[in-house]
Design a protein around this motif. Structure first.
Motif, mmCIF file in Angstrom:
data_model
loop_
_atom_site.group_PDB
_atom_site.id
_atom_site.type_symbol
_atom_site.label_atom_id
_atom_site.label_comp_id
_atom_site.label_asym_id
_atom_site.label_seq_id
_atom_site.Cartn_x
_atom_site.Cartn_y
_atom_site.Cartn_z
ATOM 1 N N GLY A 55 50.385 -35.177 90.134
ATOM 2 C CA GLY A 55 51.819 -35.368 90.280
ATOM 3 C C GLY A 55 52.155 -36.159 91.529
ATOM 4 N N LEU A 56 51.478 -35.854 92.638
ATOM 5 C CA LEU A 56 51.714 -36.588 93.879
ATOM 6 C C LEU A 56 51.257 -38.034 93.756
ATOM 7 C CD1 LEU A 56 50.567 -33.860 96.444
ATOM 8 C CD2 LEU A 56 52.901 -34.697 96.111
ATOM 9 N N MET A 57 50.050 -38.216 93.206
ATOM 10 C CA MET A 57 49.526 -39.571 93.045
ATOM 11 C C MET A 57 50.369 -40.356 92.051
ATOM 12 S SD MET A 57 47.139 -41.401 94.333
ATOM 13 C CE MET A 57 46.713 -43.123 94.047
ATOM 14 N N GLY A 58 50.821 -39.671 90.998
ATOM 15 C CA GLY A 58 51.633 -40.341 89.999
ATOM 16 C C GLY A 58 52.980 -40.786 90.522
ATOM 17 N N SER A 59 53.441 -40.160 91.592
ATOM 18 C CA SER A 59 54.735 -40.538 92.154
ATOM 19 C C SER A 59 54.718 -41.956 92.709
ATOM 20 C CB SER A 59 55.142 -39.564 93.259
ATOM 21 O OG SER A 59 54.266 -39.661 94.372
ATOM 22 N N ILE A 60 53.511 -42.519 92.958
ATOM 23 C CA ILE A 60 53.430 -43.896 93.449
ATOM 24 C C ILE A 60 52.569 -44.771 92.554
ATOM 25 C CG2 ILE A 60 53.789 -43.272 95.863
ATOM 26 C CD1 ILE A 60 50.718 -43.542 96.225
ATOM 27 N N SER A 61 52.083 -44.234 91.435
ATOM 28 C CA SER A 61 51.204 -44.997 90.555
ATOM 29 C C SER A 61 51.845 -45.147 89.187
ATOM 30 C CB SER A 61 49.849 -44.279 90.406
ATOM 31 O OG SER A 61 49.070 -44.887 89.402
ATOM 32 N N GLY A 62 51.743 -46.340 88.613
ATOM 33 C CA GLY A 62 52.297 -46.567 87.282
ATOM 34 C C GLY A 62 51.255 -46.566 86.198
ATOM 35 N N SER A 63 50.039 -46.172 86.496
ATOM 36 C CA SER A 63 48.956 -46.233 85.523
ATOM 37 C C SER A 63 48.360 -44.849 85.317
ATOM 38 C CB SER A 63 47.859 -47.206 85.996
ATOM 39 O OG SER A 63 46.718 -47.088 85.189
ATOM 40 N N ALA A 64 48.452 -44.347 84.083
ATOM 41 C CA ALA A 64 47.898 -43.023 83.789
ATOM 42 C C ALA A 64 46.381 -43.023 83.937
ATOM 43 C CB ALA A 64 48.301 -42.600 82.381
ATOM 44 N N SER A 65 45.724 -44.070 83.424
ATOM 45 C CA SER A 65 44.261 -44.112 83.481
ATOM 46 C C SER A 65 43.746 -44.224 84.909
ATOM 47 C CB SER A 65 43.732 -45.283 82.636
ATOM 48 O OG SER A 65 44.056 -45.099 81.286
ATOM 49 N N ALA A 66 44.421 -45.047 85.723
ATOM 50 C CA ALA A 66 44.028 -45.160 87.129
ATOM 51 C C ALA A 66 44.219 -43.832 87.841
ATOM 52 C CB ALA A 66 44.846 -46.255 87.807
ATOM 53 N N ASN A 67 45.280 -43.137 87.510
ATOM 54 C CA ASN A 67 45.545 -41.821 88.101
ATOM 55 C C ASN A 67 44.470 -40.824 87.693
ATOM 56 O OD1 ASN A 67 46.866 -39.814 89.470
ATOM 57 N ND2 ASN A 67 48.681 -39.799 88.186
ATOM 58 N N VAL A 68 44.042 -40.889 86.437
ATOM 59 C CA VAL A 68 42.977 -39.997 85.933
ATOM 60 C C VAL A 68 41.722 -40.144 86.769
ATOM 61 C CG1 VAL A 68 41.342 -39.648 84.054
ATOM 62 C CG2 VAL A 68 43.776 -39.776 83.550
ATOM 63 N N VAL A 69 41.298 -41.382 86.983
ATOM 64 C CA VAL A 69 40.036 -41.599 87.681
ATOM 65 C C VAL A 69 40.151 -41.268 89.162
ATOM 66 C CG1 VAL A 69 38.236 -43.287 88.198
ATOM 67 C CG2 VAL A 69 39.404 -43.358 86.011
ATOM 68 N N THR A 70 41.272 -41.643 89.769
ATOM 69 C CA THR A 70 41.435 -41.410 91.208
ATOM 70 C C THR A 70 41.380 -39.925 91.542
ATOM 71 O OG1 THR A 70 42.793 -43.393 91.344
ATOM 72 C CG2 THR A 70 42.908 -41.864 93.192
ATOM 73 N N THR A 71 42.086 -39.104 90.774
ATOM 74 C CA THR A 71 42.093 -37.664 91.051
ATOM 75 C C THR A 71 41.047 -36.916 90.234
ATOM 76 O OG1 THR A 71 43.868 -37.356 89.427
ATOM 77 C CG2 THR A 71 44.522 -37.623 91.711
ATOM 78 N N GLY A 72 40.757 -37.416 89.033
ATOM 79 C CA GLY A 72 39.808 -36.723 88.158
ATOM 80 C C GLY A 72 38.381 -36.727 88.662
ATOM 81 N N ALA A 73 37.998 -37.801 89.357
ATOM 82 C CA ALA A 73 36.648 -37.847 89.923
ATOM 83 C C ALA A 73 36.436 -36.708 90.909
ATOM 84 C CB ALA A 73 36.419 -39.191 90.627
ATOM 85 N N PHE A 74 37.523 -36.204 91.429
ATOM 86 C CA PHE A 74 37.476 -35.114 92.414
ATOM 87 C C PHE A 74 37.663 -33.745 91.752
ATOM 88 C CE2 PHE A 74 40.294 -32.481 95.173
ATOM 89 C CZ PHE A 74 39.368 -32.170 96.158
ATOM 90 N N THR A 75 38.608 -33.637 90.801
ATOM 91 C CA THR A 75 38.984 -32.325 90.269
ATOM 92 C C THR A 75 38.165 -31.883 89.056
ATOM 93 O OG1 THR A 75 40.713 -33.326 88.895
ATOM 94 C CG2 THR A 75 41.353 -32.557 91.093
ATOM 95 N N ILE A 76 37.772 -32.811 88.195
ATOM 96 C CA ILE A 76 37.064 -32.424 86.966
ATOM 97 C C ILE A 76 35.725 -31.725 87.271
ATOM 98 C CG2 ILE A 76 35.893 -33.326 84.906
ATOM 99 C CD1 ILE A 76 38.210 -35.266 84.561
ATOM 100 N N PRO A 77 34.893 -32.268 88.190
ATOM 101 C CA PRO A 77 33.658 -31.535 88.518
ATOM 102 C C PRO A 77 33.922 -30.131 89.068
ATOM 103 C CG PRO A 77 33.525 -33.781 89.315
ATOM 104 C CD PRO A 77 34.940 -33.565 88.875
ATOM 105 N N LEU A 78 34.997 -29.972 89.860
ATOM 106 C CA LEU A 78 35.332 -28.651 90.386
ATOM 107 C C LEU A 78 35.742 -27.690 89.269
ATOM 108 C CD1 LEU A 78 37.372 -29.513 93.620
ATOM 109 C CD2 LEU A 78 35.069 -28.569 93.490
#
Length: 668
Positions: free
Chosen positions: A267-290
C-alpha cells in the motif's frame, strides 16, 4: 534493518536466467520497470527491451536524459499543448524503435537498419507538425497533400510503436475503428454513419488535437510523465527499503505477520507507483519468502502480494496513470480524485488485512519474533527524512497546487532531503540514472496513450460513443444495477488484454455516459470503471500481477490468480458501494456524523464479506452463517437506515455465536 538482513554479495544473473526466488531487495531496486513487468511471466509474448553497451548505451542515455529534462522544462514553463505533445511523441517513437525489436528474431544487441529508418522517419513525420504548427492552427487542421502524407506515416508509426510495447490488442482495435470510419455507410443498425474519406480521417487524427495529439497524449506528456519521474527519483533514495522496514516494524510481529507486512508495504509503495507488477517484485521479493517460511502455501503467499500490489493503483496520493486522465476528462483538480479515492482504497486494504488475519487464525500462523524485526524509532531516525517528499506532495495537492508542479517540487524535495544524512546522499550519476529510468518507464504508457488517441479520435468522429451508450442502456433496460454489472464485465474483459489506462479510457468512453444518465455522479461513474480495469491485473486467465507474484514463489499462476481474486473479493464490491453510497467519495457538504456512519457500516460490511468468504472466526462457520454474512454484506452496500440495521444485526448475531463458542470451549 530489513534491507541489511536481506543483502548479500550475489550478482544479478545474466539476462534471461533470472532466478526470481534468489533476488534481493537491493537487486530488485536496480532493475528497471520493463524488467519488473517482464519477470514472472511463464510465456513471454512480447520481445524484451534491448540492452546496449558502449556508444549505443551512451546514445540512449543521452536521449532519455534529454527527454526528462525537456519534460521538467515544460512542467515549469508552459508551451502550446500541440507542440508539447509533438516533442513528447517524437522522443517516444525514437526510443521505442531503437529499444524494442520488431520481432523475436530481430537483433537484440543493436537496432536493425529498419529500426534506424523508422526512428529517423519518426523525427521527420512529427517535425512536420512542429514546423507547421502555426499554419495548421490557423486553418483548423486543414493540411496540404504533404501534411496528409506525413499524417498517414504518423498513424502507421504509432500503431507499430504500440505493437512493440503493449502488444497487438490496441493497434488491432485502432485499425478496426479506422476501417469503421471508412465503411460505416455500409453498416446497418444504430452504428451506421455517413462514412469519411481517408483525407478527413487523417486530418482529424494527426492535424488536430482530437486524435494522436489529443487529450490522452497530453495527460501522458504532463501529469503521468512527471509522476513517473517523481517515482524514479524516490527509487534512487531507497524509499522501498524504508517502506519495508516501517511495515516490518508495525506488523511483522502480528498474527500472520509477513502477510500483513505485504499489505502495508504494498500500500505504501503503491502510493507512489503506477505499476502493479513492479510493485509485486519490489515488495514481494522481500515478503513472499517470509510468508512461506512461516507456513503459508506458495500460491497463497503470492496471491497476497498480487492483491496488495494491485490495490496500490487506487491508493492516493499518486494512484495509477488513469487517475490523471479522470481528473483531466472531468475538468476537476487531481486532489478531488485523490479525496474521492481515499476511503474506498482504505476499505480495500482493510478487507485484505481481515482476510489475512482470518486465514492466520484458521491455520494458527503467528508473527515473526520480536528480535528479528527492525525498530520503528531507529528506522524513522536514520531514514525517515526520505519520506518528506511523499508528505510534501500530499501537502501541495491538498493546498491546491497543480499536480504537475507538485510533482516537480516533489522531485526537488527528494534530492534535497537525501542530503540530510551522508549515508543517503544521491550522487550526480544516480540523478542522471533516475532521469533515464523515468523516461524508459514512461515509454509503454506513452505508446498506449498515443494509440488510444486514435481510438478516441475515431469514436468522436463517427459518433459511435452515442450509439454504444444507447446500446448499453437498451440492453440493461435502464436498470442501474444491470448497467453496472455490464460495465464491470466489459472493463474486466478488456483489462485482460489492455493496460489499465487503455482499459479505463475505452470502457469509460463507452459506459460512463450511460451510468451518468442513470443519475450517478460523473466522478463515481469514472472511478467505477477505473476500479475494474485495475482489478483485471489479478483476474485469470490473463492476470499480470498474479503471474509475476507466482514467479517469485514458483506457484501455479492460475491458482495464484484465483486465490488473489478471492482475497480481493471486497474490491469487486467496493465500486457498487460508492455508487449506491456516494458519501464514501467524500463529496462537499457532508456532515461529520454521516461520514462516520458510512465508514462504520462499510467496515462492518467488509468484515461480513470476509467472514463469508474465509468461513472462519473463532471456529469454522457453518453454511447458514456464511450465507447470512454474505447477505449482510450485500445489504450494507446500500446506505439506507433499514438495510444498515438489518445487516449489522445479522453480523452481530454471527459474531456473538462465535464468541459464545469460544467461552464455552474455554470453560470446558
Amino acid at each position: 534493518m530489513a534491507e541489511e538482513k536481506m543483502s548479500d554479495k550475489r550478482s544479478m544473473p545474466p539476462d534471461g536466467e533470472v532466478n526470481l526466488q534468489e533476488l534481493t531487495v537491493e537487486q530488485v531496486e536496480k532493475m528497471d520497470d520493463d524488467e519488473l513487468e517482464r519477470i514472472g511471466q511463464k510465456k513471454k509474448k512480447k520481445t524484451k527491451r534491448r540492452k546496449f553497451e558502449g556508444n549505443l548505451r551512451y546514445l540512449i542515455s543521452a536521449i532519455t536524459i534529454c527527454m526528462s529534462a525537456y519534460h521538467l522544462y515544460t512542467a515549469i514553463f508552459s508551451i502550446s499543448p500541440m507542440l508539447q505533445r509533438s516533442y513528447h511523441l517524437s522522443f517516444v517513437l525514437v526510443l521505442v524503435f531503437l529499444l524494442y525489436p520488431a520481432t523475436t528474431k530481430s537483433p537484440v544487441d543493436r537496432p536493425s537498419v529498419i529500426d534506424w529508418f523508422l526512428a529517423a522517419l519518426s523525427v521527420v513525420a512529427v517535425s512536420n507538425v512542429i514546423l507547421n504548427f502555426k499554419r495548421l492552427a490557423s486553418t483548423g487542421g486543414r493540411g496540404n497533400r504533404l501534411d496528409l502524407i506525413f499524417g498517414v506515416i504518423t498513424v502507421l508509426l504509432v500503431l507499430e510503436c504500440a505493437r512493440r510495447t503493449v502488444g497487438l490488442v490496441l493497434p488491432s482495435m485502432a485499425i478496426f475503428l479506422i476501417a469503421y470510419g471508412f465503411f460505416g455507410a455500409y453498416i446497418t443498425g444504430p452504428l451506421k454513419h455517413a462514412g469519411f474519406s481517408w483525407k478527413r480521417i487523417i486530418q482529424h487524427l494527426t492535424l488536430t488535437t482530437e486524435g494522436v495529439y489529443g487529450q490522452i497524449l497530453g495527460v501522458s506528456s504532463t501529469f503521468i510523465y512527471m509522476f513517473i519521474l517523481f517515482g524514479a527519483f524516490l527509487a534512487v533514495t531507497g524509499m522501498s527499503a524504508v517502506f519495508n522496514d516501517i511495515s516490518m516494524a508495525l506488523a511483522g510481529g502480528a498474527r500472520g505477520g509477513p502477510a500483513k507486512v505485504s499489505v502495508l508495504a504494498s500500500g505504501l509503495m503503491g502510493s507512489i507507483s503506477g505499476s502493479a507488477s513492479a510493485n509485486v517484485v519490489t515488495t514481494g521479493a522481500f515478503t513472499i519468502p517470509l510468508m512461506r517460511k512461516l507456513g503459508y502455501k506458495d500460491y497463497f503467499a503470492s496471491s497476497v502480494e498480487a492483491a496488495a500490489s494491485t490495490g496500490g493503483q487506487i491508493m492516493p496520493p499518486v494512484m495509477g496513470s488513469a487517475a490523471f486522465i479522470i481528473a483531466d476528462s472531468l475538468g476537476i483538480k487531481f486532489f478531488e480524485v485523490i479525496k474521492a479515492a481515499l476511503l474506498p482504497a482504505i476499505l480495500y486494504y482493510v478487507s485484505l488485512w481481515i482476510m489475512i488475519d482470518l486465514r492466520a487464525r484458521k491455520e494458527k500462523i503467528s508473527g515473526l519474533p520480536k528480535e528479528a524485526l527492525p525498530k520503528l524509532k531507529e528506522v524513522i531516525v536514520s531514514r525517515g527524512h526520505l519520506l518528506i517528499p511523499l508528505f510534501g506532495i500530499i501537502f501541495m495537492l491538498v493546498s491546491g497546487y497543480n499536480a504537475m508542479r507538485a510533482a516537480v517540487i516533489g522531485i526537488v524535495l527528494s534530492v534535497v532531503c537525501s542530503f540530510f544524512r551522508k549515508d543517503t546522499w544521491i550522487k550526480p550519476l544516480a540523478l542522471l540514472k533516475a532521469m533515464e529510468s523515468g523516461a524508459l518507464s514512461a515509454l509503454s504508457v506513452a505508446a498506449a496513450c498515443a494509440v488510444i488517441g486514435i481510438l478516441i479520435g475515431m469514436v468522436s468522429l463517427t459518433g459511435a460513443i452515442l450509439a454504444m451508450g444507447a446500446a448499453i442502456l437498451k440492453l440493461s433496460g435502464g436498470m442501474l444495477a444491470l448497467t453496472l454489472i455490464l460495465t464491470m464485465m466489459t472493463a474486466t474483459i478488456l483489462g485482460m488484454g489492455l493496460p489499465t489506462t487503455a482499459c479505463y479510457v475505452l470502457t469509460s468512453t463507452i459506459a460512463a455516459p450511460a451510468i451518468v444518465q442513470l443519475g450517478v455522479p460523473p466522478l463515481a461513474a469514472h472511478l467505477f470503471v477505473f476500479y475494474y480495469g485495475i482489478l483485471s491485473a489479478i483476474t485469470p486467465p490473463v492476470a499480470t500481477a498474479a503471474y509475476t507474484a507466482a514467479g517469485l514463489s514458483g506457484a501455479n499462476p492460475n491458482r495464484t490468480g484465483f486465490s488473489a481474486v478471492r482475497l480481493a473479493a471486497t474490491g469487486f464490491i467496493i465500486p457498487f458501494m460508492f455508487v449506491y453510497s456516494p458519501e464514501l467519495l467524500l463529496p462537499a457538504g457532508l456532515s461529520v456524523l454521516l461520514i462516520i456512519r458510512v465508514i462504520c457500516t462499510s467496515l462492518i460490511g467488509v468484515f461480513a464479506l470476509s467472514l463469508a468468504i474465509e468461513g472462519y472466526y473463532e471456529r469454522h462457520l457453518n453454511l447458514f452463517e456464511r450465507v447470512a454474512c454474505a447477505a449482510a454484506a450485500i445489504l450494507l452496500i446500500d446506505s439506507g437506515i433499514v438495510t444498515d440495521c438489518i445487516g449489522i444485526g445479522i453480523v452481530a448475531v454471527v459474531w456473538a455465536g462465535q464468541r459464545f463458542y469460544t467461552k464455552k470451549m474455554a470453560a470446558a
